[in-house]
Write a protein that holds these residues in place. Structure first.
Motif, PDB file in Angstrom:
ATOM      1  N   ASP A   1       0.274   2.817  10.244  1.00  0.00           N
ATOM      2  CA  ASP A   1       0.640   4.104   9.655  1.00  0.00           C
ATOM      3  C   ASP A   1       1.920   4.034   8.832  1.00  0.00           C
ATOM      4  O   ASP A   1       2.126   4.838   7.912  1.00  0.00           O
ATOM      5  N   ASP A   2       2.815   3.094   9.167  1.00  0.00           N
ATOM      6  CA  ASP A   2       4.125   3.047   8.523  1.00  0.00           C
ATOM      7  C   ASP A   2       4.291   1.896   7.525  1.00  0.00           C
ATOM      8  O   ASP A   2       5.100   1.989   6.604  1.00  0.00           O
ATOM      9  N   VAL A   3       3.564   0.817   7.730  1.00  0.00           N
ATOM     10  CA  VAL A   3       3.730  -0.363   6.884  1.00  0.00           C
ATOM     11  C   VAL A   3       2.360  -0.880   6.449  1.00  0.00           C
ATOM     12  O   VAL A   3       1.468  -1.059   7.286  1.00  0.00           O
TER      13      VAL A   3
ATOM     14  N   ARG B   1       3.848  13.864  -3.179  1.00  0.00           N
ATOM     15  CA  ARG B   1       4.589  12.708  -3.670  1.00  0.00           C
ATOM     16  C   ARG B   1       3.996  11.436  -3.080  1.00  0.00           C
ATOM     17  O   ARG B   1       3.400  11.449  -1.997  1.00  0.00           O
ATOM     18  N   THR B   2       4.157  10.334  -3.819  1.00  0.00           N
ATOM     19  CA  THR B   2       3.658   9.032  -3.397  1.00  0.00           C
ATOM     20  C   THR B   2       4.773   8.251  -2.722  1.00  0.00           C
ATOM     21  O   THR B   2       5.889   8.173  -3.255  1.00  0.00           O
ATOM     22  N   VAL B   3       4.471   7.660  -1.574  1.00  0.00           N
ATOM     23  CA  VAL B   3       5.459   6.899  -0.806  1.00  0.00           C
ATOM     24  C   VAL B   3       4.881   5.529  -0.480  1.00  0.00           C
ATOM     25  O   VAL B   3       3.737   5.420  -0.018  1.00  0.00           O
ATOM     26  N   LEU B   4       5.655   4.476  -0.742  1.00  0.00           N
ATOM     27  CA  LEU B   4       5.203   3.135  -0.416  1.00  0.00           C
ATOM     28  C   LEU B   4       5.299   2.876   1.081  1.00  0.00           C
ATOM     29  O   LEU B   4       6.236   3.337   1.741  1.00  0.00           O
ATOM     30  N   LEU B   5       4.353   2.126   1.594  1.00  0.00           N
ATOM     31  CA  LEU B   5       4.331   1.809   3.027  1.00  0.00           C
ATOM     32  C   LEU B   5       5.138   0.532   3.286  1.00  0.00           C
ATOM     33  O   LEU B   5       4.608  -0.554   3.495  1.00  0.00           O
ATOM     34  N   VAL B   6       6.448   0.695   3.225  1.00  0.00           N
ATOM     35  CA  VAL B   6       7.382  -0.393   3.533  1.00  0.00           C
ATOM     36  C   VAL B   6       8.383   0.129   4.569  1.00  0.00           C
ATOM     37  O   VAL B   6       8.599   1.341   4.670  1.00  0.00           O
TER      38      VAL B   6
ATOM     39  N   ARG C   1       0.838  -1.198   0.000  1.00  0.00           N
ATOM     40  CA  ARG C   1       0.000   0.000   0.000  1.00  0.00           C
ATOM     41  C   ARG C   1       0.877   1.253   0.000  1.00  0.00           C
ATOM     42  O   ARG C   1       2.084   1.181   0.149  1.00  0.00           O
ATOM     43  N   SER C   2       0.236   2.405  -0.159  1.00  0.00           N
ATOM     44  CA  SER C   2       0.999   3.652  -0.261  1.00  0.00           C
ATOM     45  C   SER C   2       0.257   4.790   0.411  1.00  0.00           C
ATOM     46  O   SER C   2      -0.914   4.657   0.802  1.00  0.00           O
ATOM     47  N   LYS C   3       0.953   5.906   0.529  1.00  0.00           N
ATOM     48  CA  LYS C   3       0.337   7.119   1.059  1.00  0.00           C
ATOM     49  C   LYS C   3       0.840   8.311   0.246  1.00  0.00           C
ATOM     50  O   LYS C   3       1.850   8.217  -0.461  1.00  0.00           O
ATOM     51  N   HIS C   4       0.129   9.421   0.354  1.00  0.00           N
ATOM     52  CA  HIS C   4       0.511  10.632  -0.354  1.00  0.00           C
ATOM     53  C   HIS C   4       0.968  11.676   0.667  1.00  0.00           C
ATOM     54  O   HIS C   4       0.233  12.006   1.596  1.00  0.00           O
ATOM     55  N   GLU C   5       2.188  12.171   0.485  1.00  0.00           N
ATOM     56  CA  GLU C   5       2.737  13.194   1.375  1.00  0.00           C
ATOM     57  C   GLU C   5       2.658  14.551   0.685  1.00  0.00           C
ATOM     58  O   GLU C   5       3.197  14.731  -0.411  1.00  0.00           O
TER      59      GLU C   5
END
Length: 437
Positions: free
Chosen positions: A176-178, A135-140, A124-128
């Protein structure tokens, strides 16, 4: 890499007639050293060689600033100073280590004696949001914590489900992080699948790999006379891939325009990449790859026409692309050479067979057999189920019938290939190894 080694070697040879031998030696040294700089050296070589056919070329001429740009070219009244670089999304990939996580989970599976493959990894991902854009950031997990995460979080859950006899194995993590969904199905071995959001698409005009590459070279050109520019080669960068921008993306043109706005000393930017298309009605038509160049010239620069003509002529001297930049960048990080015609063969009836010269030589040297089916990593391939090799069956059938080769001919290819062919023609029955008649 993107271009064949034979094609690169010819260009190195021809450049020695134009540039200082030591400069060409340094290029060859960079091309022989595995790593991302190999791609930059490749682009520098083909650009220098192409321009050497178009005018008077000099390399690393010292400016008043003591900088040494890669190119000083004089063609009639045109005097051009430029630097060559390559750009990739490696930095963004490091911040979103999906592939490393996949490899670590696969390695953990192997230690648990699970079959190769069968892994499906969804991230999954989130938008910062920032003042500059989103920007799009992967939740890994962060790269530095991946090993610990797999060992302490993933492996215990896999062991627990295996002990309970639960298959397929499933792990879901959502905080929230992964955010991960992992499925391991041994029945789908040896295949691996997965999915994640496009995190490498540029969404901020001056916060992306292409802009950073242009900016880094602008300082190198400060104080140069005549027309100045940056030539950027694609080292696997989405901004150079030719994809159309969606509503929340910024285009290549917008990125270069922002660069021109902030660095008025640079007159042009030339972006080099490869485009791939497929033609024909066959189910799997062979891809056609072509060199691609996009020239951007600052408003007010009166050399647009001359630059366009120059770079069109330069491209005519480029080799034919063998790979897309994404694959070329991956191969550039490997120490060994690309495979040749390994595993490929043809037969004419039962008496004439053809296979790659390199594979033939490796078989002759005892490094592999026909039964290895041209695998690049022979020892690993031998641990997997193997299909029968039809070429081996034909050779064996000729031998058992008492027929030996009567001729072996090497069929040469050109610089756009990385292997030749060997054609073996079997003769009539030889009484030396067959019953007398």
């Amino acid at each position: 890499m993107i271009y064949r080694r034979r094609a690169l070697q010819r260009r190195l040879d021809e450049l020695r007639d134009v540039l200082d031998g030591e400069a060409v030696d340094k290029l060859a040294e960079r091309l022989n050293r595995a790593g991302k700089d190999r791609v930059a050296a490749m682009w520098e070589l083909v650009v220098l060689h192409g321009l050497s056919k178009c005018g008077l070329l000099q390399h690393e001429v010292v400016l008043a600033s003591l900088r040494r740009p890669d190119i000083l070219l004089e063609q009639g009244t045109l005097r051009l100073t430029a630097d060559v670089t390559a750009v990739s999304d490696e930095g963004i990939d490091k911040d979103n280590p999906y592939h490393e996580l996949s490899q670590m989970i696969e390695a953990a599976k192997n230690k648990l004696k699970l079959p190769i493959g069968g892994l499906d990894l969804r991230v999954r991902s989130k938008h910062e949001s920032t003042k500059r854009g989103t920007r799009t950031v992967l939740l890994v997990p962060p790269r530095r914590k991946l090993q610990e995460f797999v060992r302490q979080t993933i492996v215990p859950q896999l062991r627990e489900q295996m002990t309970a006899g639960k298959f397929p194995l499933r792990i879901a993590i959502d905080d929230d992080d992964v955010g991960l969904d992992i499925t391991i199905d041994p029945t789908k071995s040896p295949y691996i699948s997965g999915g994640f959001a496009a995190y490498d698409v540029p969404k901020i005009k001056d916060r992306n790999p292409l802009y950073s590459a242009l900016k880094a070279k602008a300082e190198q050109l400060r104080g140069a006379d005549g027309i100045t520019g940056v030539i950027v080669g694609d080292g696997d960068c989405v901004a150079l891939s030719g994809r159309s921008a969606n509503w929340d993306e910024v285009s290549t043109r917008q990125i270069v325009a922002e660069f021109f706005r902030q660095f008025s000393s640079v007159d042009f930017a030339l972006l080099l990449s490869v485009r791939e298309s497929r033609h024909g009605w066959a189910p799997y038509p062979k891809p056609v790859r072509q060199n691609d160049a996009s020239l951007f010239v600052r408003e007010g620069c009166n050399a647009r026409s001359e630059l366009n003509t120059l770079f069109q002529a330069m491209i005519e001297h480029f080799p034919k692309p063998a790979m897309m930049p994404v694959n070329g960048a991956l191969r550039a990080r490997e120490d060994d050479y690309d495979v040749g015609h390994h595993g490929g063969y043809s037969m004419s009836g039962s008496s004439v067979v053809r296979l790659g010269l390199r594979e033939f030589t490796e078989i002759f040297a005892g490094l592999r057999t026909l039964q290895d089916n041209g695998a690049k990593y022979v020892e690993a391939a031998r641990k997997m189920p193997r299909e029968p090799n039809h070429l081996q069956a034909v050779v064996l059938r000729n031998l058992m019938a008492g027929r030996l080769p009567e001729s072996i001919e090497v069929i040469k290819t050109d610089e756009e290939d990385n292997d030749d062919w060997v054609e073996i023609r079997f003769g009539g029955i030889d009484p030396a190894i067959a019953p007398l008649r």
